[in-house]
Design a protein around this motif. Structure first.
Motif, PDB file in Angstrom:
ATOM      1  N   PHE A 185      28.263  46.907  44.127  1.00  0.00           N
ATOM      2  CA  PHE A 185      28.536  45.637  44.787  1.00  0.00           C
ATOM      3  C   PHE A 185      29.933  45.136  44.432  1.00  0.00           C
ATOM      4  O   PHE A 185      30.654  44.621  45.275  1.00  0.00           O
ATOM      5  CB  PHE A 185      27.500  44.585  44.393  1.00  0.00           C
ATOM      6  CG  PHE A 185      26.144  44.827  44.974  1.00  0.00           C
ATOM      7  CD1 PHE A 185      25.988  45.055  46.326  1.00  0.00           C
ATOM      8  CD2 PHE A 185      25.023  44.855  44.163  1.00  0.00           C
ATOM      9  CE1 PHE A 185      24.727  45.287  46.877  1.00  0.00           C
ATOM     10  CE2 PHE A 185      23.760  45.080  44.689  1.00  0.00           C
ATOM     11  CZ  PHE A 185      23.615  45.295  46.048  1.00  0.00           C
ATOM     12  N   TYR A 186      30.312  45.275  43.175  1.00  0.00           N
ATOM     13  CA  TYR A 186      31.607  44.820  42.689  1.00  0.00           C
ATOM     14  C   TYR A 186      32.190  45.873  41.750  1.00  0.00           C
ATOM     15  O   TYR A 186      31.461  46.650  41.145  1.00  0.00           O
ATOM     16  CB  TYR A 186      31.483  43.484  41.927  1.00  0.00           C
ATOM     17  CG  TYR A 186      30.653  42.447  42.626  1.00  0.00           C
ATOM     18  CD1 TYR A 186      31.133  41.789  43.757  1.00  0.00           C
ATOM     19  CD2 TYR A 186      29.383  42.110  42.161  1.00  0.00           C
ATOM     20  CE1 TYR A 186      30.374  40.842  44.404  1.00  0.00           C
ATOM     21  CE2 TYR A 186      28.616  41.160  42.803  1.00  0.00           C
ATOM     22  CZ  TYR A 186      29.114  40.531  43.927  1.00  0.00           C
ATOM     23  OH  TYR A 186      28.349  39.599  44.567  1.00  0.00           O
ATOM     24  N   CYS A 187      33.517  45.854  41.658  1.00  0.00           N
ATOM     25  CA  CYS A 187      34.211  46.719  40.703  1.00  0.00           C
ATOM     26  C   CYS A 187      34.892  45.857  39.652  1.00  0.00           C
ATOM     27  O   CYS A 187      35.234  44.694  39.902  1.00  0.00           O
ATOM     28  CB  CYS A 187      35.272  47.568  41.410  1.00  0.00           C
ATOM     29  SG  CYS A 187      34.610  48.838  42.511  1.00  0.00           S
ATOM     30  N   ALA A 188      35.096  46.440  38.494  1.00  0.00           N
ATOM     31  CA  ALA A 188      35.894  45.772  37.477  1.00  0.00           C
ATOM     32  C   ALA A 188      37.332  45.638  37.988  1.00  0.00           C
ATOM     33  O   ALA A 188      37.753  46.396  38.869  1.00  0.00           O
ATOM     34  CB  ALA A 188      35.856  46.570  36.182  1.00  0.00           C
ATOM     35  N   PRO A 189      38.097  44.681  37.463  1.00  0.00           N
ATOM     36  CA  PRO A 189      39.492  44.544  37.879  1.00  0.00           C
ATOM     37  C   PRO A 189      40.243  45.867  37.764  1.00  0.00           C
ATOM     38  O   PRO A 189      40.023  46.642  36.830  1.00  0.00           O
ATOM     39  CB  PRO A 189      40.036  43.493  36.907  1.00  0.00           C
ATOM     40  CG  PRO A 189      38.845  42.686  36.515  1.00  0.00           C
ATOM     41  CD  PRO A 189      37.706  43.659  36.473  1.00  0.00           C
TER      42      PRO A 189
END
Length: 343
Positions: A185-189
């Protein structure tokens, strides 16, 4: 569907029960749409109630994609106007996943699947009747006859392959992924891609890029210095939580900011991007089911030397240093057409 029905055999309850048609019948894996089959739940049709609900507890947090309902055949007049809600704890206001707006009885589908991409523990099917009724063909009273409710998903941190036996990539931010595809869903920076395996270009501002494409059109507000006119709570719902990269819109998620509910009749939130930035769009994720609080808001920008008391320019703009989000209080009944806006 490559995920599984996580509702089978789970504890269910309903607002009332008619005869032998108990709530557990809607999660017994029998999809025959006839009450005579012994496969359906049924709320009380005798006491003429104005609302009825059925709930299932999935037992733990689940990442879900879809909800399928098998309703009693031939009774669209009772099913019309139904709503589906999802929630995590019983003390919170449920999140609306779907609301049936059929204007004709022929539009009501008695076997239907709705997309509902949430991380949740509870599912509720709800119906109500007003006086006068919204449509003449509606039943006079609220009754639910659910023959099966299927919730398609996987436990948090797992996905697909027909049995949820695959583990989400350890590179997924928060450890969770799509229950069907396994995409993060999301990635780390500074990471992007379905499994967050790729590095953003060093030419991107702060090496931040879009999660799916890797384009340098990333969210330049993340980790910016945020402020708001007041705090609802000095330990929760702080201004910085609106730029933490989390886009869940329930107040219990810990992802939202919140100004005081009692006080001045204006409120504001702002973020300092830290440097002059050329921008293309501003996206706002507002709290679920609170559209009336967003009415009449303004989105404006100002430069590093402009005090708040000076005239501010309204978006859309292509260049700015800080952005100022202002909302005005309105009557609770004021309708607002949307909850999420993109500029």
């Amino acid at each position: 569907m490559s995920d599984i029905n996580v509702a089978v055999g789970k504890p269910a309850n309903q607002s009332s029960t008619h005869s032998i048609w108990v709530p557990d019948k809607a999660v017994d894996n029998c999809t025959k749409p006839y009450v005579e089959s012994g496969c359906c739940s049924h709320t009380d049709p005798i006491n003429r109630t104005t609302n009825a609900h059925w709930d299932v507890d999935l037992g733990q947090l689940m990442t879900i994609d879809d909800i399928t309902i098998y309703y009693r055949a031939g009774y669209a007049k009772r099913f019309g106007g139904y709503q589906i809600y999802v929630y995590n704890v019983t003390s919170t206001i449920p999140t609306l996943c779907y609301s049936d707006m059929s204007s004709a009885i022929s539009d009501v589908k008695l076997t239907v699947t709705h997309q509902c991409p949430y991380v949740i523990r509870y599912v509720q099917v709800y119906n109500y009747r007003l006086n006068p009724k919204r449509h003449e063909w509606y039943s006079d009273h609220a009754i639910l006859e659910l023959c099966e409710v299927q919730v398609w998903g996987c436990p948090v941190g797992r996905y697909g392959d027909g049995n949820c036996d695959s583990v989400c990539s350890g590179k997924c931010y928060g450890g969770n992924c799509n229950a069907t595809t396994g995409a993060c869903f999301y990635c780390a920076p500074q990471k992007y891609g379905d499994k967050c395996d790729n590095d953003c270009s060093i030419n991107c501002l702060n090496q931040i890029c879009e999660k799916d494409t890797g384009n340098c059109n990333g969210n330049v507000a993340i980790s910016g210095t945020a402020q708001q006119s007041s705090n609802m709570d000095n330990t929760r719902w702080l201004a910085k939580q609106a730029v933490d990269g989390c886009v869940q819109t329930t107040i219990t998620s810990g992802c939202c900011s919140h100004t005081r509910a009692i006080g001045p009749n204006t409120a504001w939130w702002r973020v300092d991007l830290g440097t002059l930035v050329t921008i293309n769009a501003i996206t706002i994720y507002y709290r679920d089911n609170s559209q009336y609080r967003l009415a009449r808001y303004e989105l404006v920008r100002y430069g590093p030397t402009q005090p708040l008391s000076t005239t501010r320019r309204r978006c859309p703009l292509l260049r700015g240093h800080q952005y100022y989000f202002s909302s005005c209080t309105v009557d609770d009944q004021t309708p607002v057409p949307v909850c999420r806006d993109t500029y």
